[in-house]
Design a protein around this motif. Structure first.
Motif, mmCIF file in Angstrom:
data_model
loop_
_atom_site.group_PDB
_atom_site.id
_atom_site.type_symbol
_atom_site.label_atom_id
_atom_site.label_comp_id
_atom_site.label_asym_id
_atom_site.label_seq_id
_atom_site.Cartn_x
_atom_site.Cartn_y
_atom_site.Cartn_z
ATOM 1 N N LEU A 1 -0.471 -6.214 -12.406
ATOM 2 C CA LEU A 1 -0.492 -6.791 -13.757
ATOM 3 C C LEU A 1 0.789 -6.429 -14.510
ATOM 4 C CD1 LEU A 1 -4.236 -6.196 -14.799
ATOM 5 C CD2 LEU A 1 -3.194 -8.322 -13.967
ATOM 6 N N HIS A 2 1.299 -5.222 -14.276
ATOM 7 C CA HIS A 2 2.532 -4.811 -14.968
ATOM 8 C C HIS A 2 3.765 -5.546 -14.452
ATOM 9 C CE1 HIS A 2 0.472 -0.713 -15.959
ATOM 10 N NE2 HIS A 2 0.050 -1.697 -16.704
ATOM 11 N N ARG A 3 3.644 -6.205 -13.339
ATOM 12 C CA ARG A 3 4.786 -6.941 -12.770
ATOM 13 C C ARG A 3 4.625 -8.447 -12.901
ATOM 14 N NH1 ARG A 3 4.328 -2.320 -11.566
ATOM 15 N NH2 ARG A 3 6.158 -0.961 -11.335
ATOM 16 N N GLU B 1 0.848 -1.188 0.000
ATOM 17 C CA GLU B 1 0.000 0.000 0.000
ATOM 18 C C GLU B 1 0.887 1.243 0.000
ATOM 19 O OE1 GLU B 1 -0.196 -2.315 2.610
ATOM 20 O OE2 GLU B 1 -1.893 -3.457 1.845
ATOM 21 N N VAL B 2 0.549 2.208 -0.848
ATOM 22 C CA VAL B 2 1.265 3.486 -0.856
ATOM 23 C C VAL B 2 0.213 4.599 -0.887
ATOM 24 C CG1 VAL B 2 2.810 4.991 -2.188
ATOM 25 C CG2 VAL B 2 3.345 2.552 -1.954
ATOM 26 N N LEU B 3 0.396 5.615 -0.037
ATOM 27 C CA LEU B 3 -0.573 6.721 0.002
ATOM 28 C C LEU B 3 -0.673 7.350 -1.386
ATOM 29 C CD1 LEU B 3 0.377 8.533 3.358
ATOM 30 C CD2 LEU B 3 -1.481 6.908 2.946
ATOM 31 N N ARG C 1 2.498 8.147 -4.691
ATOM 32 C CA ARG C 1 2.589 7.106 -5.732
ATOM 33 C C ARG C 1 3.397 7.583 -6.942
ATOM 34 N NH1 ARG C 1 -3.618 4.779 -5.343
ATOM 35 N NH2 ARG C 1 -3.376 4.183 -3.161
ATOM 36 N N ARG C 2 3.748 6.584 -7.758
ATOM 37 C CA ARG C 2 4.465 6.807 -9.020
ATOM 38 C C ARG C 2 5.837 7.434 -8.801
ATOM 39 N NH1 ARG C 2 1.208 4.940 -12.677
ATOM 40 N NH2 ARG C 2 2.687 5.406 -14.339
ATOM 41 N N ARG C 3 6.447 7.016 -7.702
ATOM 42 C CA ARG C 3 7.822 7.455 -7.445
ATOM 43 C C ARG C 3 8.714 6.246 -7.158
ATOM 44 N NH1 ARG C 3 5.350 12.175 -4.752
ATOM 45 N NH2 ARG C 3 5.924 11.655 -2.615
ATOM 46 N N GLY C 4 8.171 5.059 -7.362
ATOM 47 C CA GLY C 4 8.988 3.865 -7.184
ATOM 48 C C GLY C 4 8.909 3.234 -5.796
ATOM 49 N N ILE C 5 8.063 3.795 -4.907
ATOM 50 C CA ILE C 5 8.012 3.249 -3.540
ATOM 51 C C ILE C 5 7.373 1.853 -3.533
ATOM 52 C CG2 ILE C 5 7.120 3.623 -1.190
ATOM 53 C CD1 ILE C 5 7.279 6.678 -1.820
ATOM 54 N N GLY C 6 6.290 1.698 -4.294
ATOM 55 C CA GLY C 6 5.639 0.385 -4.373
ATOM 56 C C GLY C 6 6.600 -0.675 -4.904
ATOM 57 N N THR C 7 7.349 -0.315 -5.932
ATOM 58 C CA THR C 7 8.307 -1.274 -6.498
ATOM 59 C C THR C 7 9.379 -1.632 -5.465
ATOM 60 O OG1 THR C 7 7.907 -0.387 -8.701
ATOM 61 C CG2 THR C 7 9.938 -1.659 -8.403
ATOM 62 N N ALA C 8 9.859 -0.626 -4.728
ATOM 63 C CA ALA C 8 10.886 -0.892 -3.708
ATOM 64 C C ALA C 8 10.338 -1.826 -2.621
ATOM 65 C CB ALA C 8 11.367 0.423 -3.102
#
Ligand SMILES: CC(C)(COP(=O)(O)OP(=O)(O)OC[C@H]1O[C@@H](n2cnc3c(N)ncnc32)[C@H](O)[C@@H]1OP(=O)(O)O)[C@@H](O)C(=O)NCCC(=O)NCCS
Length: 316
Positions: free
Chosen positions: A130-132, A84-86, A90-97
């Protein structure tokens, strides 16, 4: 801006509260609470459960959970993954990290993939997965019953069957486990069988949990033998005083088709109304037409579907 990811110590209540605040802001449809996090930490200690907190300049902005899928045997090849990311981070790479960090935990114990669920209403979350390389393996049709102003439904078990609760009959705990051993094997699931576990594992997960009050566990008894023929339970949403989910409804094979599940379900609805709850939610596999028809008759109405997805670990 500097982003750091750290492990949440299961005994650090301040960190657990920060974790819960992010989860509840991002996925209010699947809330958590300090109490619920403590229960999970106690029940699934050590490497079987890992919580991560992402902080941007010291502000908690993201969370991940990774660990054992409670309903599957411990040897199952995938770990659970929640992320979960606020919205404003978002869209700064935190979810991916966070996915990378969660993957390292799973890889270290020999797991080969991840599994998660996401409400269809979480467009960012579903696209991210889905993108991952995640794929939807199951779609649950979720429904909601609005209890406000609703009269308690009549609870009419079939002849020869009496309803009670675990609060009234705590000695029946082993009896509901016996039902689970038989019934969990019949739960349609995306190829991995749901495991009832040993009596203790079952009680820890499905009975001895603060969100499952013993008087919200309705039990059906065969009058002739005193044997438990089925049970139904509610799980109060963590931190909520108004929302509960139908946790489990199970009937022994030999007793199916006689209206026991409907009577049990009605008993839990009546309990929820008496307790002042406002909303009950439940979900069923798309293909479970009979259960969905029963729910529709009881007044449950559709809400966004819940998707179950499986995907890979992030590359090492
Ligand atoms: C899923 C979720 C955690 C992703 O968080 P996030 O921090 O936005 O994730 P990322 O930034 O790493 O990636 C998101 C997108 O932003 C892109 N991105 C990353 N850095 C970027 C940047 N600097 N500029 C522009 N885009 C960027 C990524 O490439 C990715 O796009 P893609 O999916 O097309 O590859 C977030 O959307 C969320 O909390 N959703 C709700 C909860 C949920 O449904 N979770 C999933 C189920 S558990």
């Amino acid at each position: 801006m500097t982003v750091g990811i750290r492990r949440v110590d299961p005994d650090d209540d301040t960190a657990l509260l920060a974790y819960a605040a992010v989860v509840n802001a991002v996925t209010p449809e699947q809330p958590t609470s300090l109490d619920d996090l403590r229960w999970a930490g106690r029940t699934y200690p050590g490497g079987a459960r890992f919580l991560a907190l992402a902080e941007e300049d010291g502000r908690p902005v993201g969370t991940a959970s990774v660990g054992r899928i409670y309903m599957y045997d411990a040897s199952y090849e995938r770990y659970w993954f929640g992320v979960e990311v606020l919205p404003d981070a978002r869209r700064r790479g935190i979810g991916t990290a966070l996915w990378v960090a969660a993957s390292a935990v799973a890889r270290a114990v020999g797991k080969t993939g991840l599994q998660t669920d996401a409400s269809e209403a979480q467009a960012d979350g579903v696209a991210f997965l889905l993108h991952r390389g995640f794929e939807v393996i199951e779609r649950s049709k979720m429904v909601r019953l609005d209890l406000r102003g609703l009269a308690p439904p009549p609870v009419e078990p079939p002849g020869g069957v009496t309803l009670t609760t675990l609060a009234a009959r705590p000695d029946l705990a082993a009896g509901i486990h016996a039902v689970a051993l038989e019934a969990y094997a019949d739960i349609p699931s995306a190829d991995e069988p749901v495991a009832a576990g040993t009596l203790d594992e079952f009680l820890d997960r499905d009975v001895r949990r603060s969100g499952i009050p013993p008087d919200a566990i309705a039990i059906a008894l065969d009058d002739a033998t005193g044997e438990v023929t089925g049970w139904a339970s509610l799980l109060i949403a963590p931190g909520s005083s108004t929302l509960a989910w139908h946790d489990m409804t199970a009937v022994r094979r030999a007793w199916r088709g006689r209206g026991i599940a409907t009577a049990l379900k009605r008993a839990t609805i009546a309990w929820a109304i008496a307790r002042g709850l406002e909303t009950l939610e439940t979900g069923n596999d798309e293909a479970n037409a009979p259960m969905r028809a029963v729910n529709a008759r009881l007044g449950y109405r559709p809400i966004p579907d819940l998707l179950t997805l499986r995907g890979p670990l992030a590359p090492a």
